[in-house]
Write a protein that holds these residues in place. Structure first.
Motif, PDB file in Angstrom:
ATOM      1  N   GLU A  66       0.882  -1.218   0.044  1.00  0.00           N
ATOM      2  CA  GLU A  66      -0.012  -0.067  -0.212  1.00  0.00           C
ATOM      3  C   GLU A  66       0.945   1.237  -0.049  1.00  0.00           C
ATOM      4  OE1 GLU A  66      -3.895  -1.942   2.118  1.00  0.00           O
ATOM      5  OE2 GLU A  66      -2.575  -0.264   3.303  1.00  0.00           O
ATOM      6  N   PHE A  67       1.964   1.180   0.784  1.00  0.00           N
ATOM      7  CA  PHE A  67       2.864   2.332   0.760  1.00  0.00           C
ATOM      8  C   PHE A  67       3.446   2.415  -0.532  1.00  0.00           C
ATOM      9  CE2 PHE A  67       7.156   3.988   1.193  1.00  0.00           C
ATOM     10  CZ  PHE A  67       7.022   4.767   2.265  1.00  0.00           C
ATOM     11  N   LEU A  68       3.750   1.557  -1.267  1.00  0.00           N
ATOM     12  CA  LEU A  68       4.256   1.622  -2.690  1.00  0.00           C
ATOM     13  C   LEU A  68       3.327   2.156  -3.339  1.00  0.00           C
ATOM     14  CD1 LEU A  68       6.348  -1.498  -3.001  1.00  0.00           C
ATOM     15  CD2 LEU A  68       7.123   0.788  -2.150  1.00  0.00           C
ATOM     16  N   ILE A  69       2.224   1.885  -3.536  1.00  0.00           N
ATOM     17  CA  ILE A  69       1.122   2.553  -4.352  1.00  0.00           C
ATOM     18  C   ILE A  69       0.843   4.026  -3.935  1.00  0.00           C
ATOM     19  CG2 ILE A  69      -1.513   2.492  -4.735  1.00  0.00           C
ATOM     20  CD1 ILE A  69      -1.373  -0.586  -4.434  1.00  0.00           C
ATOM     21  N   GLY A  70       1.039   4.280  -2.758  1.00  0.00           N
ATOM     22  CA  GLY A  70       1.204   5.526  -2.355  1.00  0.00           C
ATOM     23  C   GLY A  70       2.285   6.332  -2.803  1.00  0.00           C
ATOM     24  N   MET A  71       3.464   5.655  -3.175  1.00  0.00           N
ATOM     25  CA  MET A  71       4.566   6.481  -3.886  1.00  0.00           C
ATOM     26  C   MET A  71       4.045   6.636  -5.491  1.00  0.00           C
ATOM     27  SD  MET A  71       7.881   4.647  -2.370  1.00  0.00           S
ATOM     28  CE  MET A  71       9.105   5.302  -3.475  1.00  0.00           C
ATOM     29  N   GLY A  72       3.174   5.800  -5.983  1.00  0.00           N
ATOM     30  CA  GLY A  72       2.584   5.788  -7.428  1.00  0.00           C
ATOM     31  C   GLY A  72       2.971   4.686  -8.130  1.00  0.00           C
ATOM     32  N   VAL A  73       3.086   3.689  -7.637  1.00  0.00           N
ATOM     33  CA  VAL A  73       3.122   2.196  -8.184  1.00  0.00           C
ATOM     34  C   VAL A  73       1.774   1.970  -8.503  1.00  0.00           C
ATOM     35  CG1 VAL A  73       3.212  -0.225  -7.619  1.00  0.00           C
ATOM     36  CG2 VAL A  73       5.179   1.091  -6.966  1.00  0.00           C
ATOM     37  N   ASP A  74       1.461   1.445  -9.784  1.00  0.00           N
ATOM     38  CA  ASP A  74       0.161   1.235 -10.426  1.00  0.00           C
ATOM     39  C   ASP A  74      -0.515  -0.266  -9.845  1.00  0.00           C
ATOM     40  OD1 ASP A  74       0.303   3.411 -12.441  1.00  0.00           O
ATOM     41  OD2 ASP A  74       2.200   2.322 -12.843  1.00  0.00           O
ATOM     42  N   ARG A  75       0.352  -0.984  -9.505  1.00  0.00           N
ATOM     43  CA  ARG A  75      -0.287  -2.219  -9.166  1.00  0.00           C
ATOM     44  C   ARG A  75       0.666  -3.006  -8.407  1.00  0.00           C
ATOM     45  NH1 ARG A  75      -0.424  -7.187 -13.738  1.00  0.00           N
ATOM     46  NH2 ARG A  75      -1.583  -8.524 -12.808  1.00  0.00           N
ATOM     47  N   ALA A  76       0.166  -3.851  -7.297  1.00  0.00           N
ATOM     48  CA  ALA A  76       1.123  -4.579  -6.502  1.00  0.00           C
ATOM     49  C   ALA A  76       0.665  -5.960  -6.450  1.00  0.00           C
ATOM     50  CB  ALA A  76       1.230  -4.021  -5.122  1.00  0.00           C
ATOM     51  N   ILE A  77       1.572  -7.071  -6.319  1.00  0.00           N
ATOM     52  CA  ILE A  77       1.262  -8.302  -5.976  1.00  0.00           C
ATOM     53  C   ILE A  77       2.026  -8.966  -4.966  1.00  0.00           C
ATOM     54  CG2 ILE A  77       1.116 -10.823  -7.221  1.00  0.00           C
ATOM     55  CD1 ILE A  77       1.230  -8.906  -9.810  1.00  0.00           C
ATOM     56  N   LEU A  78       0.976  -9.454  -3.977  1.00  0.00           N
ATOM     57  CA  LEU A  78       1.515 -10.115  -2.811  1.00  0.00           C
ATOM     58  C   LEU A  78       1.617 -11.633  -2.906  1.00  0.00           C
ATOM     59  CD1 LEU A  78       2.452 -10.147   0.133  1.00  0.00           C
ATOM     60  CD2 LEU A  78       0.268 -10.150   0.855  1.00  0.00           C
ATOM     61  N   ILE A  79       2.825 -12.193  -3.013  1.00  0.00           N
ATOM     62  CA  ILE A  79       2.958 -13.518  -3.181  1.00  0.00           C
ATOM     63  C   ILE A  79       3.058 -14.225  -1.714  1.00  0.00           C
ATOM     64  CG2 ILE A  79       3.996 -15.478  -4.393  1.00  0.00           C
ATOM     65  CD1 ILE A  79       5.273 -13.073  -6.312  1.00  0.00           C
ATOM     66  N   THR A  80       2.033 -15.030  -1.639  1.00  0.00           N
ATOM     67  CA  THR A  80       2.105 -15.388  -0.204  1.00  0.00           C
ATOM     68  C   THR A  80       1.513 -16.816  -0.060  1.00  0.00           C
ATOM     69  OG1 THR A  80       1.802 -14.759   2.200  1.00  0.00           O
ATOM     70  CG2 THR A  80       0.138 -14.347   0.562  1.00  0.00           C
ATOM     71  N   ASP A  81       2.139 -17.666   0.551  1.00  0.00           N
ATOM     72  CA  ASP A  81       1.830 -19.036   0.836  1.00  0.00           C
ATOM     73  C   ASP A  81       2.492 -19.802   1.855  1.00  0.00           C
ATOM     74  OD1 ASP A  81       0.834 -22.009   0.444  1.00  0.00           O
ATOM     75  OD2 ASP A  81      -0.040 -21.033  -1.229  1.00  0.00           O
TER      76      ASP A  81
END
Lengths: 348, 269
Positions: B73-88
């Motif tokens: 979320e912080f990175l989107i706040g900086m201006g990143v368009d899309r983020a993917i959390l790879i978690t398992d």
């Protein structure tokens, strides 16, 4: 290996560890110069070679490198394998990496050591991954597990309060990087010779990558890893101006200035002068820590220092338990007093 | 020509605010919040700057526990368009080879992309392995310590400037390629309020698990890691004299110190 053990199908299947023999040291020889950090690797290589009853081979890649081939032998390498090719005149990680991968596949060494220079840190993980084997960064020591004969790659994990013993139980070769100046150079013996110098001819990959320009940057002569006296500052200096006083003191002792990670993070001193686990290990005979609290990571960088002096306003700072001589107080008063006293004694 | 850029980041304990136990000298890690690895923020800034120049899209990916969502979320706040959390859970305990494998497989799903960028190293393990290992899985060219880049020939090649110990090199690489951005080589931009609201309101963070990636569980996590930690021992303490000057006068302190150093053989003449 038990029959039920499942391994990743991406890995090379059924690696026979017995087939992998010998210790390889990758010796950087860019631009006509044998890198000292690579030669330092012969020190741990000798220790491991003795336990594994293995020999040490220096691997050298480049163009017009023939006159440098003896250098690793003087320091203890038993043999040399090299590739001399115009296409290796410029170091580029994929190209050098692919050549090294091909040599490893042909000769099957059990251990490959690569100096943790900037280019070494860039190339080594690529090589390891192409070979589908493990790699341990920034080892500070090595040993051999006597039951499996695996090399124990010893490194301080995050925090530096523990030393982790890392093994690569199923894959080969075992690969490790070591930061410059973690080990001393072995003794140089220019009468040492080898009858085994092999020139290899391997296919050099030609990726679509071009070097357009290369410009030398003159760095300050003061390299902290080689300094005999270091005056080092931390967050306790309070401001970058504090380093001026440290420089003045360093000059009196013919030494150089360094800093803790917090001083680097604050932008008071460049990263190449950072002492500690994520910076440099130093071997000074005198290290004066000013305003440095003494985190384990920092202490890790000064473990080879002969005499440690601590100056800090906080009498509880851990640095005092890890120093030979401690002065509690404000460095703004203590350092000018030391400089004055040095000058007074010098005048006799 | 717009660029499609992927930036790989790691969610790490904030070692910059970690305090030291004065008795043991060890780090107090309890209650220490995690952050996006600060050196990765240089990579994010690098990607955003390229996007400012050429247009395009910046996607951030992280292989982390679910708590890393706050970092994305912080990175989107900086201006990143899309983020993917790879978690398992099956990805847990991975060494760098097994980590790079998952990242490479995720990046393959994001192809075609032009550029995949990384921070120089992380503050918690400092191996600097992941970019080179990912390049090996993807069979693409890569380069480290990049401080500047510009496009050439439309979108065919990228010209990058990088810094080694004693030289600055300029390379031309074909796209797509991977690069690790030199630490502290730029100043990451601050989070803006409108972007932050966007991060909260719009569903810009995707969560990918292994049901989706369908990776062989022998290739990921602890099982997919060729290295194992066979034991850990406390770092040996270097014995020191631990002598302290008793007093407060700086001149006395200076004399005491120089006398002690003279005994050690340190000469000031």
């Amino acid at each position: 290996m038990s029959a039920v053990q499942q391994i990743c199908p991406e890995w090379e299947q059924n690696v026979n560890k017995e087939e992998f023999k010998g210790i390889w040291v990758f010796v950087e020889c860019f631009e006509g110069l044998v890198n000292e950090a690579s030669l330092q690797l012969i020190t741990p290589a000798k220790k491991i070679a003795e336990k594994l009853n293995a020999s040490i081979t220096a691997i050298m890649l480049g163009h017009r490198i023939e006159m440098m081939l003896n250098e690793p032998v003087y320091y203890g390498a038993d043999s040399v394998i090299y590739v001399d090719d115009e296409d290796l005149a410029t170091y580029y990680p994929n190209v050098y990496g692919d050549v090294l991968v091909n040599l490893v596949k042909k000769y099957k060494p059990e251990l490959l050591l690569i100096a943790g220079t900037l280019s070494g840190r860039e190339m080594a993980p690529y090589v390891a991954n192409c070979l589908r084997t493990g790699i341990t960064a920034d080892c500070t020591d090595f040993d051999v597990d006597e039951t499996t004969m695996d090399v124990l790659q010893i490194r301080p994990p995050f925090g530096a309060t523990l030393l982790a013993y890392i093994r690569t139980p199923h894959n080969r070769p075992q690969i490790a990087t070591v930061r410059p100046n973690v080990f001393n150079l072995p003794n140089k013996d220019v009468s040492r010779k080898t009858s085994s110098v092999i020139r290899e001819h391997v296919e050099i990959p030609r990726p679509n990558v071009r070097l357009l320009s290369s410009e030398k940057v003159e760095k300050e002569a003061a390299i902290i890893e080689k300094a005999d006296v270091i005056v080092s500052g931390g967050k306790g200096l309070g401001s970058p101006e504090g380093f001026r006083l440290l420089e003045e003191l360093a000059r009196e002792f013919g030494g150089v200035v360094a800093g803790s990670r917090k001083a680097v993070d604050a932008g008071w001193i460049p990263h190449e002068k950072q002492v500690g686990q994520t910076g440099k290990s130093v071997k000074a005979s005198l290290y004066i820590a000013v305003g440095i609290s003494g985190a384990a990571q920092h202490l890790f960088g000064i473990r080879e220092v002969k005499t440690v002096v601590a100056i800090n306003t906080d009498p509880e700072a851990p640095i005092f338990d890890n120093a030979d001589y401690g002065i509690v107080g404000d460095y703004r008063q203590i350092i000018p007093a030391i400089i004055e006293e040095v000058k007074r004694r010098r005048r006799g | 020509m717009p660029l499609d850029i992927v930036v790989c980041v790691k969610w790490v304990p904030n070692t910059q605010i970690v305090n030291i136990d004065p008795r043991t000298g060890t780090l107090i890690r309890e209650g220490v919040p995690s952050i996006i690895n600060p050196h990765d923020l240089n990579a994010v800034e690098f990607g955003l700057t390229l996007k400012d120049s050429y247009g395009g899209r910046l996607t951030a990916i992280a292989m982390s526990p679910p708590s890393a969502k706050a970092g994305l979320e912080f990175l989107i706040g900086m201006g990143v368009d899309r983020a993917i959390l790879i978690t398992d859970r099956v990805f847990a305990g991975a060494d760098t080879l097994a980590t790079s494998y998952v990242l490479a497989k995720a990046i393959e799903r994001l192809m075609p992309t032009d550029l995949i960028i990384f921070g120089q190293e992380t503050i918690d393990s400092s191996t600097a392995h992941i970019c080179a290992q990912t390049a090996s899985w993807l069979k693409l060219p890569y380069i480290y310590y990049v401080i500047d880049a510009r496009l050439e020939d439309g979108k065919k090649n990228i010209v990058v400037k990088r810094v080694l110990e004693r030289k600055i090199e300029v390379f031309e690489l074909p796209l797509p390629c991977l690069m690790a951005i030199a630490m502290k080589s730029n100043v990451p931009r601050p989070v803006t309020l409108s972007n932050k609201i966007k991060a909260k309101m719009e569903n810009l963070i995707e969560v990918w698990n292994n049901e989706m990636l369908k990776l062989n569980i022998n290739c990921v996590g602890l099982k997919g890691s060729p290295t194992v930690v066979s034991k850990s021992i406390p770092t040996p303490v270097v014995p020191r004299k631990k002598l302290k000057f008793e007093g407060t006068d700086p001149i006395e302190a200076a004399r005491w110190l120089l006398d002690r150093l003279a005994e050690e053989g340190v000469r000031v003449i």
